[in-house]
Enzyme design. Structure first.
Site, PDB file in Angstrom:
ATOM      1  N   ASP A   7       0.801  -1.239   0.000  1.00  0.00           N
ATOM      2  CA  ASP A   7       0.000   0.000   0.000  1.00  0.00           C
ATOM      3  C   ASP A   7       0.828   1.282   0.000  1.00  0.00           C
ATOM      4  O   ASP A   7       0.274   2.372  -0.168  1.00  0.00           O
ATOM      5  CB  ASP A   7      -0.981  -0.012   1.196  1.00  0.00           C
ATOM      6  CG  ASP A   7      -0.278  -0.180   2.558  1.00  0.00           C
ATOM      7  OD1 ASP A   7      -0.875  -0.830   3.445  1.00  0.00           O
ATOM      8  OD2 ASP A   7       0.866   0.313   2.743  1.00  0.00           O
TER       9      ASP A   7
ATOM     10  N   HIS B  54       6.815  -7.558  -1.292  1.00  0.00           N
ATOM     11  CA  HIS B  54       5.756  -8.074  -2.170  1.00  0.00           C
ATOM     12  C   HIS B  54       5.350  -7.083  -3.246  1.00  0.00           C
ATOM     13  O   HIS B  54       4.275  -7.193  -3.818  1.00  0.00           O
ATOM     14  CB  HIS B  54       4.536  -8.477  -1.323  1.00  0.00           C
ATOM     15  CG  HIS B  54       4.834  -9.604  -0.387  1.00  0.00           C
ATOM     16  ND1 HIS B  54       4.053  -9.876   0.714  1.00  0.00           N
ATOM     17  CD2 HIS B  54       5.829 -10.532  -0.373  1.00  0.00           C
ATOM     18  CE1 HIS B  54       4.551 -10.938   1.357  1.00  0.00           C
ATOM     19  NE2 HIS B  54       5.636 -11.338   0.725  1.00  0.00           N
TER      20      HIS B  54
ATOM     21  N   CYS C 188       4.964  -4.352 -17.264  1.00  0.00           N
ATOM     22  CA  CYS C 188       4.657  -4.998 -18.539  1.00  0.00           C
ATOM     23  C   CYS C 188       4.935  -6.501 -18.450  1.00  0.00           C
ATOM     24  O   CYS C 188       5.970  -6.921 -17.933  1.00  0.00           O
ATOM     25  CB  CYS C 188       5.513  -4.388 -19.658  1.00  0.00           C
ATOM     26  SG  CYS C 188       5.259  -5.199 -21.251  1.00  0.00           S
TER      27      CYS C 188
ATOM     28  N   GLY D  87       1.800  -6.646  13.058  1.00  0.00           N
ATOM     29  CA  GLY D  87       0.628  -6.792  12.193  1.00  0.00           C
ATOM     30  C   GLY D  87       0.757  -7.821  11.101  1.00  0.00           C
ATOM     31  O   GLY D  87       0.265  -7.599   9.991  1.00  0.00           O
TER      32      GLY D  87
ATOM     33  N   SER E 181       0.269 -12.102  10.230  1.00  0.00           N
ATOM     34  CA  SER E 181      -0.268 -13.381  10.717  1.00  0.00           C
ATOM     35  C   SER E 181       0.797 -14.471  10.717  1.00  0.00           C
ATOM     36  O   SER E 181       0.547 -15.586  11.167  1.00  0.00           O
ATOM     37  CB  SER E 181      -1.437 -13.813   9.827  1.00  0.00           C
ATOM     38  OG  SER E 181      -0.976 -13.912   8.471  1.00  0.00           O
TER      39      SER E 181
ATOM     40  N   ALA F  80      -1.641  -1.789  16.470  1.00  0.00           N
ATOM     41  CA  ALA F  80      -0.374  -1.061  16.259  1.00  0.00           C
ATOM     42  C   ALA F  80      -0.527   0.439  16.452  1.00  0.00           C
ATOM     43  O   ALA F  80       0.360   1.102  17.016  1.00  0.00           O
ATOM     44  CB  ALA F  80       0.138  -1.361  14.849  1.00  0.00           C
TER      45      ALA F  80
END
Ligand code: BV8
Ligand code: ZN
Length: 243
Positions: free
Chosen positions: A107, A122, A130, A190, A192, A234
């Site tokens: 994000d 990630h 492309c 934060g 898992s 958090a």
């Protein structure tokens, strides 16, 4: 009202003695900004499981559906701002010799908050890549007008993120590995602890006797490896942990 945090003072003392801190973050640090977590129920979109959509196969089978999902997430995140948890990590960076943020999030909120050493394992939500020539471009808007194509070679673009079954980008991985193995404290916020290879950083730090603090309202596999578990959100806990 902040949750009772019995380990808070000990965790503060541990952090106060650290010079090089590595912070592993997951979707939970963005939850209080309004970004749905990956596995929380609010993360569902048209009842599709993110785990099936975030794959090369889903994109190959239905690029329109996958682009609509990413475009929906872009529209959500564009309305979100960093929260007190992100901002506390910026203050931490100003206070210690070196603070590396190793994030699974796409994000961009750590950079938006002002963190400067951010390793995005990630990829990035607001990047198109492309599928033929790998050319990348930043797209800080949402709204699909047909499927996006590369301006250089004309071939279909994909979101600039890492899907399940894909290798992580070398540079962020190498920088994160270097940071993890040379830090004197690891803060895990934060996540898992379900997604690999990112989740492996914590057992590796434990094996190297690096102290670990976990910040998460829930217990995860990382808690058993940690020196302290601060069981709260958090956005409330990090400002208490970091002056
Ligand atoms: C790889 C980008 C090898 C996309 C993401 C079978 C086939 C193929 C691979 C595998 C397989 N089995 C296992 C694997 C490996 C797989 C994996 O780990 N699967 C798991 C799920 C079983 N991993 C991969 O495929 C990785 N690649 O292994 O490649 C390879 C090597 C060489 C060559 C080729 C291949 C790639 C993994 C990356 C996937 N992409 N994101 C996108 O975003 O669309 S992962 C995705 O999950 C997000 O990035 C997310 O960040 C990440 C991890 O989830 P979390 O961040 O932890 O979020 P989650 O919702 O799970 O949890 C939120 C937590 O926050 C909870 O604990 C909650 O309690 C807490 N929380 C909630 N509110 C708060 C809070 N905490 C604090 N404060 C709050 N307020
Ligand atoms: Zn191209």
């Amino acid at each position: 009202m902040s949750p009772p945090l019995p380990a808070l003072e000990e965790a503060r003392t541990l952090l106060a003695g650290a010079r090089r801190v590595c912070v592993l973050t997951g979707a939970g640090i963005s939850a209080e900004s309004g970004v749905p977590t990956f596995r929380g129920k609010e993360g569902l979109w048209r009842n599709h499981d993110p785990m099936t959509l975030a794959t090369p196969r889903a994109f190959a089978e239905d690029p329109q559906l996958v682009w609509e999902w990413y475009d929906w997430r872009r529209s959500l995140v564009l309305a979100c701002t960093p929260n007190e948890g992100h901002r506390a990590l910026v203050r931490l960076e100003e206070r210690v010799e070196r603070c590396d943020i190793v994030t699974q999030n796409v994000d961009g909120l750590h950079r938006a908050a002002g963190s400067t050493r951010v390793h995005e394992l990630h990829g990035q939500l607001f990047v198109n890549r492309c599928t033929a020539c790998d050319r990348q471009r930043e797209v800080r808007s949402s709204g699909l007008d047909g499927l996006p194509h590369c301006s250089a070679c004309g071939v279909l673009e994909r979101p600039g993120v890492v899907w399940f079954g894909e290798a992580l980008p070398h540079e962020p991985w190498a920088a994160a590995s270097q940071a993890m193995t040379t830090s004197d404290l690891v803060l895990v916020v934060g996540t898992s602890a379900l997604v690999y290879p990112a989740a492996q950083f914590v057992p590796t730090a434990r094996a190297a006797d690096v102290p670990i603090i976990v910040v998460n309202p829930e217990r995860t596999d990382h808690v058993a490896l940690a020196d302290h578990h601060l069981a709260g959100p958090a956005g409330q806990v990090l400002p208490l942990l970091i002056d």
